[in-house]
Design a protein around this motif. Sequence first.
Motif, PDB file in Angstrom:
ATOM      1  N   PHE A 191       0.843  -1.192   0.000  1.00 17.23           N
ATOM      2  CA  PHE A 191       0.000   0.000   0.000  1.00 17.23           C
ATOM      3  C   PHE A 191       0.879   1.244   0.000  1.00 17.23           C
ATOM      4  CE2 PHE A 191      -2.708  -3.183   2.017  1.00 17.23           C
ATOM      5  CZ  PHE A 191      -3.908  -3.000   1.350  1.00 17.23           C
ATOM      6  N   ALA A 192       0.337   2.307  -0.572  1.00 18.49           N
ATOM      7  CA  ALA A 192       1.021   3.600  -0.552  1.00 18.49           C
ATOM      8  C   ALA A 192      -0.031   4.700  -0.487  1.00 18.49           C
ATOM      9  CB  ALA A 192       1.882   3.774  -1.798  1.00 18.49           C
ATOM     10  N   ARG A 193       0.373   5.816   0.109  1.00 18.92           N
ATOM     11  CA  ARG A 193      -0.507   6.988   0.119  1.00 18.92           C
ATOM     12  C   ARG A 193       0.010   7.964  -0.933  1.00 18.92           C
ATOM     13  NH1 ARG A 193      -0.581  10.068   5.450  1.00 18.92           N
ATOM     14  NH2 ARG A 193       1.291  10.997   4.589  1.00 18.92           N
ATOM     15  N   VAL A 194      -0.899   8.546  -1.700  1.00 13.25           N
ATOM     16  CA  VAL A 194      -0.528   9.523  -2.721  1.00 13.25           C
ATOM     17  C   VAL A 194      -0.257  10.849  -2.010  1.00 13.25           C
ATOM     18  CG1 VAL A 194      -1.283  10.744  -4.793  1.00 13.25           C
ATOM     19  CG2 VAL A 194      -1.958   8.346  -4.441  1.00 13.25           C
ATOM     20  N   GLU A 195       0.975  11.288  -2.071  1.00  9.10           N
ATOM     21  CA  GLU A 195       1.376  12.535  -1.405  1.00  9.10           C
ATOM     22  C   GLU A 195       1.124  13.746  -2.299  1.00  9.10           C
ATOM     23  OE1 GLU A 195       2.602  12.778   1.922  1.00  9.10           O
ATOM     24  OE2 GLU A 195       1.721  10.783   1.829  1.00  9.10           O
ATOM     25  N   SER A 196       1.426  13.593  -3.586  1.00 14.20           N
ATOM     26  CA  SER A 196       1.179  14.700  -4.517  1.00 14.20           C
ATOM     27  C   SER A 196       1.102  14.169  -5.939  1.00 14.20           C
ATOM     28  CB  SER A 196       2.280  15.762  -4.412  1.00 14.20           C
ATOM     29  OG  SER A 196       3.523  15.229  -4.827  1.00 14.20           O
ATOM     30  N   ILE A 197       0.410  14.923  -6.774  1.00 15.76           N
ATOM     31  CA  ILE A 197       0.330  14.630  -8.206  1.00 15.76           C
ATOM     32  C   ILE A 197       0.584  15.959  -8.919  1.00 15.76           C
ATOM     33  CG2 ILE A 197      -1.098  13.806 -10.108  1.00 15.76           C
ATOM     34  CD1 ILE A 197      -2.759  12.212  -8.062  1.00 15.76           C
ATOM     35  N   LEU A 198       1.718  16.031  -9.630  1.00 14.86           N
ATOM     36  CA  LEU A 198       2.108  17.270 -10.312  1.00 14.86           C
ATOM     37  C   LEU A 198       2.257  17.003 -11.803  1.00 14.86           C
ATOM     38  CD1 LEU A 198       4.837  18.409  -7.773  1.00 14.86           C
ATOM     39  CD2 LEU A 198       2.478  19.217  -7.913  1.00 14.86           C
ATOM     40  N   TRP A 212       0.895  13.351 -18.657  1.00 16.95           N
ATOM     41  CA  TRP A 212       1.844  12.641 -17.796  1.00 16.95           C
ATOM     42  C   TRP A 212       2.004  13.456 -16.509  1.00 16.95           C
ATOM     43  CZ3 TRP A 212       4.514   7.994 -18.711  1.00 16.95           C
ATOM     44  CH2 TRP A 212       4.269   7.419 -19.956  1.00 16.95           C
ATOM     45  N   TYR A 213       2.212  12.712 -15.387  1.00 12.54           N
ATOM     46  CA  TYR A 213       2.263  13.351 -14.075  1.00 12.54           C
ATOM     47  C   TYR A 213       3.367  12.738 -13.208  1.00 12.54           C
ATOM     48  CZ  TYR A 213      -2.255  15.206 -15.411  1.00 12.54           C
ATOM     49  OH  TYR A 213      -3.252  15.858 -16.080  1.00 12.54           O
ATOM     50  N   HIS A 214       3.883  13.562 -12.310  1.00 14.75           N
ATOM     51  CA  HIS A 214       4.799  13.085 -11.278  1.00 14.75           C
ATOM     52  C   HIS A 214       3.921  12.737 -10.084  1.00 14.75           C
ATOM     53  CE1 HIS A 214       8.694  14.674 -12.972  1.00 14.75           C
ATOM     54  NE2 HIS A 214       7.785  15.242 -13.763  1.00 14.75           N
ATOM     55  N   ILE A 215       3.859  11.468  -9.740  1.00 13.18           N
ATOM     56  CA  ILE A 215       3.049  11.034  -8.592  1.00 13.18           C
ATOM     57  C   ILE A 215       4.004  10.617  -7.474  1.00 13.18           C
ATOM     58  CG2 ILE A 215       2.723   8.737  -9.614  1.00 13.18           C
ATOM     59  CD1 ILE A 215       0.051   8.587  -8.046  1.00 13.18           C
ATOM     60  N   LYS A 216       3.899  11.327  -6.377  1.00 12.61           N
ATOM     61  CA  LYS A 216       4.750  11.057  -5.210  1.00 12.61           C
ATOM     62  C   LYS A 216       3.985  10.125  -4.281  1.00 12.61           C
ATOM     63  CE  LYS A 216       7.262  13.585  -1.612  1.00 12.61           C
ATOM     64  NZ  LYS A 216       7.500  14.950  -1.076  1.00 12.61           N
ATOM     65  N   LEU A 217       4.585   8.954  -3.966  1.00 10.93           N
ATOM     66  CA  LEU A 217       3.935   7.925  -3.146  1.00 10.93           C
ATOM     67  C   LEU A 217       4.718   7.686  -1.866  1.00 10.93           C
ATOM     68  CD1 LEU A 217       3.316   5.335  -6.007  1.00 10.93           C
ATOM     69  CD2 LEU A 217       1.604   6.829  -4.972  1.00 10.93           C
ATOM     70  N   LEU A 218       4.000   7.570  -0.760  1.00 10.80           N
ATOM     71  CA  LEU A 218       4.589   7.166   0.517  1.00 10.80           C
ATOM     72  C   LEU A 218       4.217   5.710   0.722  1.00 10.80           C
ATOM     73  CD1 LEU A 218       5.927   7.679   3.309  1.00 10.80           C
ATOM     74  CD2 LEU A 218       3.650   8.340   4.126  1.00 10.80           C
ATOM     75  N   PHE A 219       5.202   4.816   0.608  1.00  6.41           N
ATOM     76  CA  PHE A 219       4.932   3.391   0.806  1.00  6.41           C
ATOM     77  C   PHE A 219       4.681   3.140   2.289  1.00  6.41           C
ATOM     78  CE2 PHE A 219       6.905   3.102  -3.343  1.00  6.41           C
ATOM     79  CZ  PHE A 219       6.146   2.114  -3.952  1.00  6.41           C
ATOM     80  N   LEU A 220       3.560   2.516   2.585  1.00 11.51           N
ATOM     81  CA  LEU A 220       3.162   2.242   3.966  1.00 11.51           C
ATOM     82  C   LEU A 220       3.760   0.907   4.386  1.00 11.51           C
ATOM     83  CD1 LEU A 220      -0.524   3.451   3.651  1.00 11.51           C
ATOM     84  CD2 LEU A 220       1.461   4.729   4.467  1.00 11.51           C
ATOM     85  N   GLN A 221       5.008   0.962   4.745  1.00 11.67           N
ATOM     86  CA  GLN A 221       5.772  -0.215   5.154  1.00 11.67           C
ATOM     87  C   GLN A 221       6.825   0.247   6.143  1.00 11.67           C
ATOM     88  OE1 GLN A 221       7.478  -1.367   1.409  1.00 11.67           O
ATOM     89  NE2 GLN A 221       9.156   0.074   1.573  1.00 11.67           N
ATOM     90  N   ILE A 222       7.550  -0.676   6.688  1.00 12.30           N
ATOM     91  CA  ILE A 222       8.642  -0.334   7.600  1.00 12.30           C
ATOM     92  C   ILE A 222       9.932  -0.747   6.937  1.00 12.30           C
ATOM     93  CG2 ILE A 222       9.663  -0.795   9.854  1.00 12.30           C
ATOM     94  CD1 ILE A 222       6.811  -1.286  10.857  1.00 12.30           C
ATOM     95  N   PRO A 223      10.868   0.135   6.735  1.00  9.88           N
ATOM     96  CA  PRO A 223      10.787   1.582   6.990  1.00  9.88           C
ATOM     97  C   PRO A 223       9.963   2.271   5.899  1.00  9.88           C
ATOM     98  CG  PRO A 223      12.900   1.069   5.994  1.00  9.88           C
ATOM     99  CD  PRO A 223      12.184  -0.245   6.189  1.00  9.88           C
ATOM    100  N   LEU A 224       9.435   3.454   6.238  1.00  6.05           N
ATOM    101  CA  LEU A 224       8.682   4.229   5.260  1.00  6.05           C
ATOM    102  C   LEU A 224       9.607   4.619   4.113  1.00  6.05           C
ATOM    103  CD1 LEU A 224       6.678   6.585   7.628  1.00  6.05           C
ATOM    104  CD2 LEU A 224       5.789   4.659   6.322  1.00  6.05           C
ATOM    105  N   GLN A 225       9.043   4.658   2.916  1.00  3.86           N
ATOM    106  CA  GLN A 225       9.835   5.008   1.749  1.00  3.86           C
ATOM    107  C   GLN A 225       9.003   5.915   0.856  1.00  3.86           C
ATOM    108  OE1 GLN A 225      11.090   1.622  -0.542  1.00  3.86           O
ATOM    109  NE2 GLN A 225      12.320   2.841  -1.933  1.00  3.86           N
ATOM    110  N   VAL A 226       9.618   6.971   0.346  1.00  5.22           N
ATOM    111  CA  VAL A 226       8.942   7.895  -0.556  1.00  5.22           C
ATOM    112  C   VAL A 226       9.560   7.740  -1.940  1.00  5.22           C
ATOM    113  CG1 VAL A 226       8.416  10.317  -1.030  1.00  5.22           C
ATOM    114  CG2 VAL A 226       8.518   9.510   1.323  1.00  5.22           C
TER     115      VAL A 226
END
Length: 161
Positions: free
Chosen positions: A23-30, A37-51
Motif C-alpha cells: 500500500f502507498a498513500r498519494v502525497e502529490s500529483i504534479l 503525464w504526471y509526477h506522482i509522489k507515493l509514501l509506501f506504507l511499510q517499515i521503513p517508510l519510503q517515498v
Amino acid sequence: MAVYMTKENDVVLIYVENMPAGFARVESILADSKKDWYHIKLLFLQIPLQVVTWILKDSYINGEEFSMAGKKMRLECVKCPAEKTVIPENSSVDNITRFQGKKDQTTDISDKNRNKIMDKETTQKKNTTQNKNTTQNKQNIKNKQAEIISLADIRKLKKKK
C-alpha cells in the motif's frame, strides 16, 4: 459505472505482476512537461517508510496497467467499505443513535452475538457467586480449625487424658 479519479491523500494498492505488493498513500500529483503525464509522489506504507516519485500517465494513476522495469504494474485506489448498521430488535432510538455516533464502528448485533454476550454475563455472575461461596467455605474451614486449636479446647483435651 463512474471511474474514480485517484487524488492526493488517497491510499492505493500496488500490484506487481497481478499480485498485491503493498500500500502507498498519494502525497502529490504534479503535471509533467509532457501532456497527460504526471509526477506522482507515493509514501509506501511499510517499515521503513519510503517515498518514491513515479512519472505516469493519468490513466495509469487511475488503474490502467503499465510496465516498469519489464514488470506489469497497476495502482488500485482503496476505498473504505460503507458502514453497515443493523438495528437490533428491542432497541430504543437512543441506543441506535449512540451506536451510530461512534466513528468507525459497525453495529451488527445478531441474535447469536446477543446470546453470546448474555451467556458471558451469566457465566461471569456464576463465577462471582462461586468465588463468594468458595471464600465463605474457606472461611468456615478456618473458623472450625481455629475452634479446635483454641486454648480452651487444648485444656479440655488435656483434662480428658
